[in-house]
Design a protein around this motif. Structure first.
Motif, short mmCIF file in Angstrom:
data_model
loop_
_atom_site.label_atom_id
_atom_site.label_comp_id
_atom_site.label_asym_id
_atom_site.label_seq_id
_atom_site.Cartn_x
_atom_site.Cartn_y
_atom_site.Cartn_z
N UNK A 452 -6.99 -3.70 -4.12
CA UNK A 452 -6.83 -2.85 -2.95
C UNK A 452 -7.88 -3.23 -1.93
N UNK A 453 -7.65 -2.86 -0.67
CA UNK A 453 -8.61 -3.12 0.41
C UNK A 453 -9.08 -1.79 0.97
N UNK A 454 -10.40 -1.64 1.12
CA UNK A 454 -10.89 -0.39 1.71
C UNK A 454 -10.97 -0.54 3.22
N UNK A 455 -11.39 0.53 3.92
CA UNK A 455 -11.37 0.51 5.38
C UNK A 455 -12.44 -0.37 6.00
N UNK A 456 -13.33 -0.96 5.17
CA UNK A 456 -14.33 -1.91 5.67
C UNK A 456 -13.97 -3.35 5.33
#
Length: 588
Positions: A452-456
């Motif tokens: 998954x990719x976080x908002x940063x």
């Protein structure tokens, strides 16, 4: 290119700032038309005035004992071997198998084969006859270079490898035939002027998801590896080389016969003209720490399994950290192969004195995601961000980028953010065009690893696509449960797989290897082993249930002496999963 840009960033560094966006946006690839790995990793250093004093390989044997070999010696011996191979009929493009452990002669073999324009084919010393035969036949290897330990297995399959004309044996004893043969060869050899796109290495995947496939790696792939290597080693190569007290010294327990040892350790260290430590023995936490102390190791690649073993064997004390006990000089640790997890991350930071830089890559597209604590902050448990020069996304089945926190396949685009070809890409699978085509969705090369990719922009590893499973309707990523288990003092390592269940489809099952101290304590206890295990199972289940979601705790725990591992140090969950499926069939 890599040296000039990295040096500029290093000079303008502010340790308290995050320079990732600036470095990433400004980076551009410059790949020459003609490029040879052997030339940049050995020949250019061997022609310098101090070549005889500049150590290339330091062979470590016992405490405070090692043999050092210079870049001049490396190139001279490689030239002799290239001449011998030429006389034995090896031509440009031929595959030459290298079945050797970490030793000076292994580096010689790679340089010799690569400067001829031939293709180096690394094979692990751990391979048995069947594994060797499959690869030697599939690759149509013409020569094998091995040592006395691997000779029996190679000889056992020669009759099944009709194209394998010769076997050169590296022997330390009085009958060192290869050494004698090399003495008769010239120490001069004319480098073959290879193109950057020419094949350099044929390296087989670890086979965690099926039969191994041969990934054909071009010379330019080394260039594609360099940004990740420099970053994950906290700007390796810019260490004040003229000052020997601060010069970088590299070591990794990773086998030089797989991508992690060859492309993440041996070749990039030689590219920067620094010494690399070679150790042939089996990994153990005490030997690793003694070696790093005795050899003054400053940079290392240590896979999570090994770090877990060190964490359990040497937890440190109130009086001294592990770094203080062993007088370590470590400046950077890169780790890859499995998720590091916050338990191991914290151990490295507190006890070894460095925040580890987790890295992610594959044989086909290596060193594409990771961290660099020197120039951008890492997050414990995160894979990091795409290294400069690599356009990395988390994509869905249709090839579209996933939203924040939505799991998807980690993929790398053939082109960087400036529209230029990324040199890190492999040429394709050997004699398997269908598998090569299936690897891509348009220009996106899929890794088969879920994240998954976080908002940063940080990526968080969830597991191999075939390791993920559902239990009672919930999606389970084994890495998170395994990381939680190893935080318990009784657990040395763990693997989580689905156990088939008629009512719920599957339940979470954990295979657990107990820590040596716990096993010793259990042996001294008067309590029956079965009761001891029942109590521990309940304790571990409560431990996980209290830290993760209720549906993630292992409904069943089985204690084992060891987990099935690939030769690259990865846990083979597939083996355990198939074992559970077979047990379920027998129950029915």
């Amino acid at each position: 290119m890599i040296d000039k840009r990295a040096k500029t960033v290093s000079q303008n560094r502010d340790n308290k700032s995050d320079h990732y966006d600036c470095i990433y946006r400004q980076f551009h690839w410059h790949v020459p038309e003609f490029f040879n790995v052997a030339e940049v990793c050995s020949r250019r250093w061997a022609t310098r005035e101090n070549a005889i004093n500049n150590v290339a390989v330091s062979a470590y044997f016992t405490e405070k004992k090692s043999d050092s070999y210079s870049y001049k010696q490396l190139q001279s011996q490689a030239n002799r071997l290239s001449n011998l191979l030429t006389k034995r009929g090896v031509k440009r493009g031929d595959r030459v198998a290298i079945v050797l452990p970490q030793r000076f002669e292994t580096a010689v073999a790679y340089i010799a084969v690569l400067q001829m324009g031939a293709v180096a084919m690394p094979l692990s010393m751990l391979f048995g006859p069947d594994a060797l035969e499959f690869r030697l036949v599939d690759a149509a290897a013409v020569v094998a270079i091995c040592d006395a330990e691997a000779l029996a297995n190679v000889q056992a399959v020669r009759a099944s490898c009709p194209l394998l004309r010769d076997c050169l044996v590296v022997d330390d004893g009085p009958n060192a035939e290869l050494a004698k043969a090399l003495e008769t060869q010239s120490d001069q050899f004319n480098l073959v002027d290879t193109r950057a796109d020419d094949a350099a290495v044929l390296i087989y995947t670890s086979g965690t998801t099926g039969p191994p496939k041969g990934a054909l790696i071009p010379h330019r792939a080394l260039i594609g590896n360099l940004t990740g290597f420099v970053a994950s080693q906290n700007w390796f190569g810019f260490d004040g080389k003229s000052n020997t007290s601060t010069q970088a010294v590299f070591w990794s327990p990773a086998d030089w016969a797989w991508t992690g040892g060859l492309m993440d350790a041996l070749l990039p260290t030689l590219y920067f003209g620094r010494p690399i430590v070679a150790y042939r023995g089996r990994f153990s936490p005490d030997v690793a720490l003694q070696l790093m102390r005795d050899c003054g190791v400053t940079h290392s690649f240590i896979f999570p399994t090994a770090l877990k073993a060190m964490m359990k064997a040497f937890p440190g004390s109130a009086k001294a950290t592990v770094r203080q006990q062993f007088k370590l000089k470590l400046q950077a640790i890169m780790s890859a192969g499995e998720a590091v997890g916050d338990a191991v991350f914290g151990y490295c930071e507190r006890q070894l004195g460095v925040r580890p830089n987790e890295m992610f890559g594959q044989t086909e597209i290596n060193y594409v995601v990771g961290n660099c604590n020197k120039h951008w902050p890492s997050k414990p448990g995160s894979m990091g961000k795409g290294f400069p020069g690599h356009n990395v996304k988390v994509i869905d089945d249709a090839g579209q980028e996933c939203a924040v926190n939505v799991p998807g396949d980690v993929a790398v685009n053939r082109f960087d953010i400036h529209g230029q070809p990324d040199p890190v890409f492999f040429l394709g699978y050997w004699n398997n065009e269908g598998a090569t085509i299936a690897k891509y969705t348009g220009d996106w090369c899929r890794t088969g690893d879920i994240a998954t990719r976080d908002n940063e922009g940080y990526l968080w590893y969830q597991g191999r696509s075939d390791d993920m499973f559902k239990a009672a309707g919930y999606r389970i990523g084994p890495g998170e449960v395994e990381n939680c288990l190893v935080k318990h003092p009784a657990v040395a390592n763990a693997a989580v797989v689905p156990k088939p269940d008629a009512a719920r489809g599957a339940v979470v099952k954990a295979y657990v290897v107990l820590a040596p101290d716990y096993v010793a304590g259990r042996a001294r206890s008067a309590k029956p082993t079965c009761q001891y295990d029942e109590d521990l199972i309940a304790e571990l289940q409560t431990h996980v249930r209290g830290k993760l979601a209720p549906y993630e705790y292992p409904k069943e725990i089985e204690f084992v002496d060891a987990l099935p591992m690939t030769t690259t140090g990865k846990v083979q969950r597939r083996v355990l999963r198939l074992q559970e499926e077979e047990r379920a069939r027998r129950r029915v």
